[in-house]
Design an enzyme around this catalytic site. Structure first.
Site, PDB file in Angstrom:
ATOM      1  N   ASP A 157      39.881  44.419  47.001  1.00 23.82           N
ATOM      2  CA  ASP A 157      38.553  44.682  46.481  1.00 23.82           C
ATOM      3  C   ASP A 157      38.491  46.192  46.209  1.00 23.82           C
ATOM      4  OD1 ASP A 157      35.714  44.348  46.000  1.00 23.82           O
ATOM      5  OD2 ASP A 157      35.420  45.298  47.954  1.00 23.82           O
ATOM      6  N   LEU A 158      37.561  46.623  45.399  1.00 19.32           N
ATOM      7  CA  LEU A 158      37.482  48.053  45.059  1.00 19.32           C
ATOM      8  C   LEU A 158      36.422  48.789  45.882  1.00 19.32           C
ATOM      9  CD1 LEU A 158      38.257  50.430  43.101  1.00 19.32           C
ATOM     10  CD2 LEU A 158      36.368  49.653  41.663  1.00 19.32           C
ATOM     11  N   ASP A 159      35.155  48.451  45.599  1.00 19.79           N
ATOM     12  CA  ASP A 159      34.028  49.187  46.196  1.00 19.79           C
ATOM     13  C   ASP A 159      33.984  48.967  47.705  1.00 19.79           C
ATOM     14  OD1 ASP A 159      32.911  50.144  43.688  1.00 19.79           O
ATOM     15  OD2 ASP A 159      32.302  48.084  43.302  1.00 19.79           O
ATOM     16  N   THR A 191      32.441  53.994  46.922  1.00 19.08           N
ATOM     17  CA  THR A 191      31.349  53.781  45.968  1.00 19.08           C
ATOM     18  C   THR A 191      30.219  52.934  46.529  1.00 19.08           C
ATOM     19  OG1 THR A 191      32.761  52.053  45.144  1.00 19.08           O
ATOM     20  CG2 THR A 191      32.557  54.016  43.757  1.00 19.08           C
ATOM     21  N   LYS A 212      26.730  43.346  48.665  1.00 17.71           N
ATOM     22  CA  LYS A 212      28.142  43.738  48.570  1.00 17.71           C
ATOM     23  C   LYS A 212      28.969  42.598  47.994  1.00 17.71           C
ATOM     24  CE  LYS A 212      28.239  47.294  52.104  1.00 17.71           C
ATOM     25  NZ  LYS A 212      28.713  47.670  53.455  1.00 17.71           N
ATOM     26  N   GLY A 213      29.771  42.925  46.991  1.00 17.69           N
ATOM     27  CA  GLY A 213      30.690  41.952  46.416  1.00 17.69           C
ATOM     28  C   GLY A 213      30.082  41.063  45.343  1.00 17.69           C
ATOM     29  N   VAL A 214      28.773  41.071  45.191  1.00 18.53           N
ATOM     30  CA  VAL A 214      28.163  40.181  44.192  1.00 18.53           C
ATOM     31  C   VAL A 214      27.862  40.955  42.904  1.00 18.53           C
ATOM     32  CG1 VAL A 214      27.187  38.750  46.034  1.00 18.53           C
ATOM     33  CG2 VAL A 214      25.728  40.409  44.888  1.00 18.53           C
ATOM     34  N   ARG A 258      26.221  42.474  39.361  1.00 14.90           N
ATOM     35  CA  ARG A 258      25.058  43.329  39.133  1.00 14.90           C
ATOM     36  C   ARG A 258      23.774  42.508  39.009  1.00 14.90           C
ATOM     37  NH1 ARG A 258      26.112  46.982  34.135  1.00 14.90           N
ATOM     38  NH2 ARG A 258      28.096  47.213  35.240  1.00 14.90           N
ATOM     39  N   SER A 289      37.937  42.665  41.836  1.00 18.39           N
ATOM     40  CA  SER A 289      36.625  43.295  42.018  1.00 18.39           C
ATOM     41  C   SER A 289      35.563  42.632  41.154  1.00 18.39           C
ATOM     42  CB  SER A 289      36.718  44.769  41.631  1.00 18.39           C
ATOM     43  OG  SER A 289      35.437  45.346  41.534  1.00 18.39           O
ATOM     44  N   ALA A 290      34.322  42.639  41.628  1.00 18.15           N
ATOM     45  CA  ALA A 290      33.199  42.113  40.844  1.00 18.15           C
ATOM     46  C   ALA A 290      32.697  43.136  39.830  1.00 18.15           C
ATOM     47  CB  ALA A 290      32.058  41.734  41.785  1.00 18.15           C
ATOM     48  N   SER A 291      33.179  44.371  39.957  1.00 22.27           N
ATOM     49  CA  SER A 291      32.589  45.456  39.162  1.00 22.27           C
ATOM     50  C   SER A 291      33.106  45.516  37.733  1.00 22.27           C
ATOM     51  CB  SER A 291      32.876  46.796  39.844  1.00 22.27           C
ATOM     52  OG  SER A 291      32.432  47.852  39.024  1.00 22.27           O
ATOM     53  N   LYS A 292      32.176  45.758  36.820  1.00 18.08           N
ATOM     54  CA  LYS A 292      32.543  45.975  35.425  1.00 18.08           C
ATOM     55  C   LYS A 292      32.969  47.421  35.206  1.00 18.08           C
ATOM     56  CE  LYS A 292      29.864  42.214  33.540  1.00 18.08           C
ATOM     57  NZ  LYS A 292      28.551  41.721  33.154  1.00 18.08           N
ATOM     58  N   ASN A 293      32.791  48.247  36.224  1.00 19.69           N
ATOM     59  CA  ASN A 293      33.175  49.663  36.142  1.00 19.69           C
ATOM     60  C   ASN A 293      34.520  49.940  36.814  1.00 19.69           C
ATOM     61  OD1 ASN A 293      30.635  50.666  34.940  1.00 19.69           O
ATOM     62  ND2 ASN A 293      29.727  50.018  36.864  1.00 19.69           N
ATOM     63  N   LYS A 334      32.136  36.165  43.539  1.00 14.40           N
ATOM     64  CA  LYS A 334      32.385  35.892  44.946  1.00 14.40           C
ATOM     65  C   LYS A 334      31.084  35.331  45.557  1.00 14.40           C
ATOM     66  CE  LYS A 334      35.379  39.962  44.934  1.00 14.40           C
ATOM     67  NZ  LYS A 334      35.577  41.343  45.376  1.00 14.40           N
ATOM     68  N   GLU A 385      38.965  43.061  51.968  1.00 12.13           N
ATOM     69  CA  GLU A 385      37.558  42.919  51.580  1.00 12.13           C
ATOM     70  C   GLU A 385      36.593  43.546  52.581  1.00 12.13           C
ATOM     71  OE1 GLU A 385      35.162  42.136  49.738  1.00 12.13           O
ATOM     72  OE2 GLU A 385      36.095  41.206  48.003  1.00 12.13           O
ATOM     73  N   ASP A 386      35.540  44.191  52.077  1.00 13.99           N
ATOM     74  CA  ASP A 386      34.493  44.716  52.968  1.00 13.99           C
ATOM     75  C   ASP A 386      33.215  43.887  52.905  1.00 13.99           C
ATOM     76  OD1 ASP A 386      33.797  45.565  50.315  1.00 13.99           O
ATOM     77  OD2 ASP A 386      32.446  47.048  51.199  1.00 13.99           O
TER      78      ASP A 386
HETATM   79  C1  BG6 Z   1      31.000  45.020  43.713  1.00 16.39           C
HETATM   80  C2  BG6 Z   1      30.039  45.775  44.592  1.00 16.39           C
HETATM   81  O1  BG6 Z   1      32.290  45.503  43.933  1.00 16.39           O
HETATM   82  O2  BG6 Z   1      30.682  45.176  42.338  1.00 16.39           O
HETATM   83  C3  BG6 Z   1      28.611  45.378  44.259  1.00 16.39           C
HETATM   84  O3  BG6 Z   1      30.312  45.480  45.953  1.00 16.39           O
HETATM   85  C4  BG6 Z   1      28.358  45.559  42.765  1.00 16.39           C
HETATM   86  O4  BG6 Z   1      27.734  46.170  45.017  1.00 16.39           O
HETATM   87  C5  BG6 Z   1      29.371  44.742  41.978  1.00 16.39           C
HETATM   88  O5  BG6 Z   1      27.052  45.127  42.437  1.00 16.39           O
HETATM   89  C6  BG6 Z   1      29.180  44.881  40.468  1.00 16.39           C
HETATM   90  O6  BG6 Z   1      29.469  46.204  40.101  1.00 16.39           O
HETATM   91  P1  BG6 Z   1      29.102  46.876  38.722  1.00 16.39           P
HETATM   92  O7  BG6 Z   1      29.836  48.191  38.805  1.00 16.39           O
HETATM   93  O8  BG6 Z   1      29.633  45.991  37.642  1.00 16.39           O
HETATM   94  O9  BG6 Z   1      27.639  47.010  38.657  1.00 16.39           O
HETATM   95 MG    MG Z   2      33.451  45.705  48.268  1.00 20.32          MG
END
Ligand code: BG6
Ligand code: MG
Length: 217
Positions: A8-10, A16, A44-46, A48, A113-117, A144, A168-169
Protein backbone atom coordinates in the site's frame (compact mmCIF):
# COMPACT_ATOMS: atom_id res chain seq x y z
CA UNK A 1 7.06 -19.54 -0.23
CA UNK A 2 6.99 -15.78 -0.64
CA UNK A 3 8.17 -14.41 -3.98
CA UNK A 4 6.39 -11.05 -4.16
CA UNK A 5 5.62 -8.08 -1.92
CA UNK A 6 2.64 -5.79 -2.56
CA UNK A 7 2.74 -2.43 -0.85
CA UNK A 8 0.00 0.00 0.00
CA UNK A 9 1.25 3.57 -0.45
CA UNK A 10 -0.33 6.08 1.94
CA UNK A 11 0.73 5.38 5.52
CA UNK A 12 2.97 2.43 4.59
CA UNK A 13 5.64 3.84 2.28
CA UNK A 14 5.07 7.56 2.67
CA UNK A 15 3.71 9.83 5.35
CA UNK A 16 0.75 11.10 3.33
CA UNK A 17 -1.91 9.74 5.70
CA UNK A 18 -1.56 12.93 7.75
CA UNK A 19 -2.20 15.10 4.67
CA UNK A 20 -5.29 13.12 3.72
CA UNK A 21 -6.57 13.47 7.29
CA UNK A 22 -5.91 17.22 7.41
CA UNK A 23 -7.66 17.85 4.08
CA UNK A 24 -10.71 15.73 4.96
CA UNK A 25 -11.00 17.20 8.46
CA UNK A 26 -10.98 20.76 7.07
CA UNK A 27 -13.58 19.82 4.48
CA UNK A 28 -15.79 18.08 7.08
CA UNK A 29 -15.52 21.07 9.40
CA UNK A 30 -16.52 23.41 6.56
CA UNK A 31 -19.71 21.34 6.27
CA UNK A 32 -20.27 21.68 10.02
CA UNK A 33 -19.28 18.07 10.64
CA UNK A 34 -16.97 17.07 13.51
CA UNK A 35 -14.30 14.68 12.30
CA UNK A 36 -11.98 12.88 14.72
CA UNK A 37 -8.85 10.80 14.27
CA UNK A 38 -10.92 7.75 15.16
CA UNK A 39 -13.41 8.57 12.37
CA UNK A 40 -10.40 8.88 10.07
CA UNK A 41 -9.50 5.17 10.49
CA UNK A 42 -12.61 4.40 8.40
CA UNK A 43 -11.30 6.52 5.53
CA UNK A 44 -7.90 4.83 5.28
CA UNK A 45 -7.56 2.73 2.15
CA UNK A 46 -10.92 3.70 0.65
CA UNK A 47 -11.45 5.79 -2.48
CA UNK A 48 -11.85 9.54 -2.53
CA UNK A 49 -15.59 9.53 -3.23
CA UNK A 50 -16.26 6.77 -0.71
CA UNK A 51 -14.34 8.82 1.88
CA UNK A 52 -16.72 11.73 1.33
CA UNK A 53 -19.73 9.41 1.61
CA UNK A 54 -18.46 8.21 5.00
CA UNK A 55 -17.97 11.80 6.21
CA UNK A 56 -21.51 12.70 5.12
CA UNK A 57 -22.81 9.58 6.91
CA UNK A 58 -21.02 10.70 10.09
CA UNK A 59 -22.63 14.13 9.77
CA UNK A 60 -26.04 12.73 8.82
CA UNK A 61 -26.02 14.71 5.58
CA UNK A 62 -26.72 13.91 1.95
CA UNK A 63 -25.65 15.86 -1.12
CA UNK A 64 -26.31 15.50 -4.82
CA UNK A 65 -23.77 13.87 -7.14
CA UNK A 66 -22.56 17.14 -8.65
CA UNK A 67 -21.88 18.75 -5.27
CA UNK A 68 -20.06 15.61 -4.12
CA UNK A 69 -17.77 15.63 -7.15
CA UNK A 70 -17.02 19.32 -6.55
CA UNK A 71 -16.11 18.62 -2.91
CA UNK A 72 -13.86 15.71 -3.94
CA UNK A 73 -12.09 18.07 -6.34
CA UNK A 74 -11.73 20.65 -3.58
CA UNK A 75 -10.25 18.10 -1.17
CA UNK A 76 -7.81 16.86 -3.79
CA UNK A 77 -6.67 20.39 -4.61
CA UNK A 78 -5.87 20.99 -0.92
CA UNK A 79 -4.17 17.61 -0.64
CA UNK A 80 -2.04 18.22 -3.73
CA UNK A 81 -0.70 21.44 -2.20
CA UNK A 82 0.93 19.29 0.49
CA UNK A 83 2.02 16.66 -2.05
CA UNK A 84 3.74 19.38 -4.11
CA UNK A 85 5.99 20.12 -1.09
CA UNK A 86 6.88 16.45 -0.58
CA UNK A 87 10.49 15.26 -0.64
CA UNK A 88 12.18 11.88 -0.06
CA UNK A 89 12.29 12.94 3.63
CA UNK A 90 8.64 11.89 3.84
CA UNK A 91 9.42 8.29 3.03
CA UNK A 92 8.61 6.36 6.22
CA UNK A 93 11.40 4.80 8.36
CA UNK A 94 13.04 1.64 7.04
CA UNK A 95 11.26 1.72 3.67
CA UNK A 96 14.22 2.38 1.37
CA UNK A 97 16.48 -0.16 3.09
CA UNK A 98 13.77 -2.82 2.99
CA UNK A 99 12.98 -2.20 -0.71
CA UNK A 100 16.69 -2.45 -1.53
CA UNK A 101 16.99 -5.73 0.38
CA UNK A 102 13.95 -7.15 -1.41
CA UNK A 103 15.50 -6.27 -4.77
CA UNK A 104 18.79 -7.94 -3.80
CA UNK A 105 16.86 -11.07 -2.82
CA UNK A 106 15.11 -11.12 -6.19
CA UNK A 107 11.66 -10.47 -4.75
CA UNK A 108 9.08 -8.91 -7.05
CA UNK A 109 7.56 -5.63 -5.86
CA UNK A 110 4.20 -4.09 -6.71
CA UNK A 111 2.14 -1.15 -5.52
CA UNK A 112 -1.50 -1.73 -4.55
CA UNK A 113 -3.01 1.64 -3.72
CA UNK A 114 -6.47 3.22 -3.85
CA UNK A 115 -4.94 6.58 -4.69
CA UNK A 116 -5.19 8.24 -8.07
CA UNK A 117 -2.16 10.31 -7.05
CA UNK A 118 0.08 7.28 -6.46
CA UNK A 119 2.34 7.63 -9.50
CA UNK A 120 2.92 11.33 -8.78
CA UNK A 121 3.85 10.61 -5.15
CA UNK A 122 6.24 7.79 -6.10
CA UNK A 123 7.92 10.15 -8.57
CA UNK A 124 8.22 13.01 -6.07
CA UNK A 125 9.76 10.79 -3.42
CA UNK A 126 12.06 8.92 -5.80
CA UNK A 127 10.51 5.50 -5.08
CA UNK A 128 9.14 4.77 -8.56
CA UNK A 129 12.16 2.76 -9.72
CA UNK A 130 11.66 0.01 -7.12
CA UNK A 131 8.33 -1.17 -8.54
CA UNK A 132 7.84 -3.98 -11.05
CA UNK A 133 4.12 -3.18 -11.30
CA UNK A 134 1.84 -0.36 -10.20
CA UNK A 135 -1.86 -0.87 -9.58
CA UNK A 136 -3.65 2.18 -8.21
CA UNK A 137 -6.93 4.04 -8.05
CA UNK A 138 -6.90 4.54 -11.83
CA UNK A 139 -6.88 0.79 -12.52
CA UNK A 140 -9.51 -0.66 -10.18
CA UNK A 141 -13.28 -0.70 -10.16
CA UNK A 142 -13.84 -2.15 -6.71
CA UNK A 143 -12.09 -0.49 -3.78
CA UNK A 144 -10.60 -2.20 -0.72
CA UNK A 145 -11.79 -4.38 1.10
CA UNK A 146 -12.47 -5.90 -2.34
CA UNK A 147 -9.32 -7.85 -3.29
CA UNK A 148 -9.20 -6.49 -6.87
CA UNK A 149 -6.22 -4.16 -6.42
CA UNK A 150 -4.01 -6.91 -4.96
CA UNK A 151 -5.19 -9.66 -7.33
CA UNK A 152 -4.38 -7.37 -10.27
CA UNK A 153 -0.96 -6.71 -8.71
CA UNK A 154 -0.21 -10.44 -8.41
CA UNK A 155 -1.38 -10.98 -11.97
CA UNK A 156 0.82 -8.16 -13.27
CA UNK A 157 3.81 -9.75 -11.52
CA UNK A 158 2.86 -13.23 -12.76
CA UNK A 159 2.66 -14.75 -9.26
CA UNK A 160 -0.02 -16.65 -7.34
CA UNK A 161 -1.78 -14.97 -4.40
CA UNK A 162 -0.39 -17.54 -1.92
CA UNK A 163 3.13 -16.39 -2.81
CA UNK A 164 2.36 -12.73 -2.03
CA UNK A 165 2.68 -10.64 1.11
CA UNK A 166 0.71 -7.40 1.39
CA UNK A 167 1.82 -4.46 3.57
CA UNK A 168 -1.13 -2.40 4.80
CA UNK A 169 -1.95 0.28 7.39
CA UNK A 170 -5.73 0.33 6.75
CA UNK A 171 -8.37 -2.00 8.14
CA UNK A 172 -10.01 -2.12 4.69
CA UNK A 173 -6.62 -2.92 3.16
CA UNK A 174 -5.87 -5.81 5.53
CA UNK A 175 -9.32 -7.19 4.71
CA UNK A 176 -8.59 -6.83 0.98
CA UNK A 177 -5.35 -8.80 1.37
CA UNK A 178 -7.10 -11.56 3.28
CA UNK A 179 -9.92 -11.62 0.70
CA UNK A 180 -7.21 -12.06 -1.97
CA UNK A 181 -5.85 -15.11 -0.12
CA UNK A 182 -2.54 -13.39 0.65
CA UNK A 183 -0.38 -13.06 3.76
CA UNK A 184 -0.61 -9.62 5.33
CA UNK A 185 1.76 -7.50 7.40
CA UNK A 186 -0.18 -4.80 9.24
CA UNK A 187 1.63 -1.49 9.68
CA UNK A 188 0.37 0.29 12.78
CA UNK A 189 -1.43 -0.81 15.94
CA UNK A 190 -2.10 -4.54 16.61
CA UNK A 191 -5.49 -3.70 18.17
CA UNK A 192 -6.64 -1.89 15.01
CA UNK A 193 -5.18 -4.38 12.51
CA UNK A 194 -6.14 -7.61 14.29
CA UNK A 195 -6.81 -9.47 11.01
CA UNK A 196 -3.18 -9.15 9.83
CA UNK A 197 -0.80 -12.13 10.20
CA UNK A 198 1.74 -9.95 11.96
CA UNK A 199 1.78 -6.25 12.82
CA UNK A 200 4.84 -3.98 12.75
CA UNK A 201 5.30 -0.36 13.76
CA UNK A 202 7.14 0.42 10.53
CA UNK A 203 9.49 -1.14 7.97
CA UNK A 204 12.49 -0.97 10.33
CA UNK A 205 10.96 -4.07 11.94
CA UNK A 206 10.89 -6.01 8.65
CA UNK A 207 13.53 -8.38 7.30
CA UNK A 208 13.76 -11.13 4.72
CA UNK A 209 13.92 -13.65 7.58
CA UNK A 210 10.56 -12.42 8.85
CA UNK A 211 9.10 -12.70 5.33
CA UNK A 212 10.32 -16.30 5.09
CA UNK A 213 8.76 -17.06 8.49
CA UNK A 214 5.49 -15.63 7.25
CA UNK A 215 5.70 -17.95 4.23
CA UNK A 216 5.77 -20.95 6.60
CA UNK A 217 2.59 -19.88 8.42
C1 BG6 B 1 -5.70 5.69 0.00
C2 BG6 B 1 -5.76 6.52 1.26
O1 BG6 B 1 -4.40 5.20 -0.15
O2 BG6 B 1 -6.03 6.45 -1.15
C3 BG6 B 1 -7.12 7.19 1.36
O3 BG6 B 1 -5.55 5.68 2.39
C4 BG6 B 1 -7.41 7.98 0.09
O4 BG6 B 1 -7.11 8.04 2.48
C5 BG6 B 1 -7.33 7.04 -1.11
O5 BG6 B 1 -8.70 8.55 0.15
C6 BG6 B 1 -7.61 7.76 -2.43
O6 BG6 B 1 -6.57 8.68 -2.66
P1 BG6 B 1 -6.60 9.85 -3.72
O7 BG6 B 1 -5.17 10.34 -3.69
O8 BG6 B 1 -6.97 9.25 -5.04
O9 BG6 B 1 -7.58 10.84 -3.27
MG1 MG C 1 -2.76 3.20 3.52
Amino acid sequence: QITACLFDLDGVLVDTAVYHYKAWRDLANSLGIDFTEEDNERLKGVSRVRSLEIILEIGGQTLDQEKMLALCEQKNTEYLKDVAQMTPAEILPGVVDFLKTLKQEGMLIALGSASKNAQLILERTGLLGYFDAIIDGRHVINGKPDPEVFLKGAEALGVQPENCVVFEDAVAGVEAAKNAGMRCVGVGEPETLAMADIVVKDMTEMSVARLRELGQK
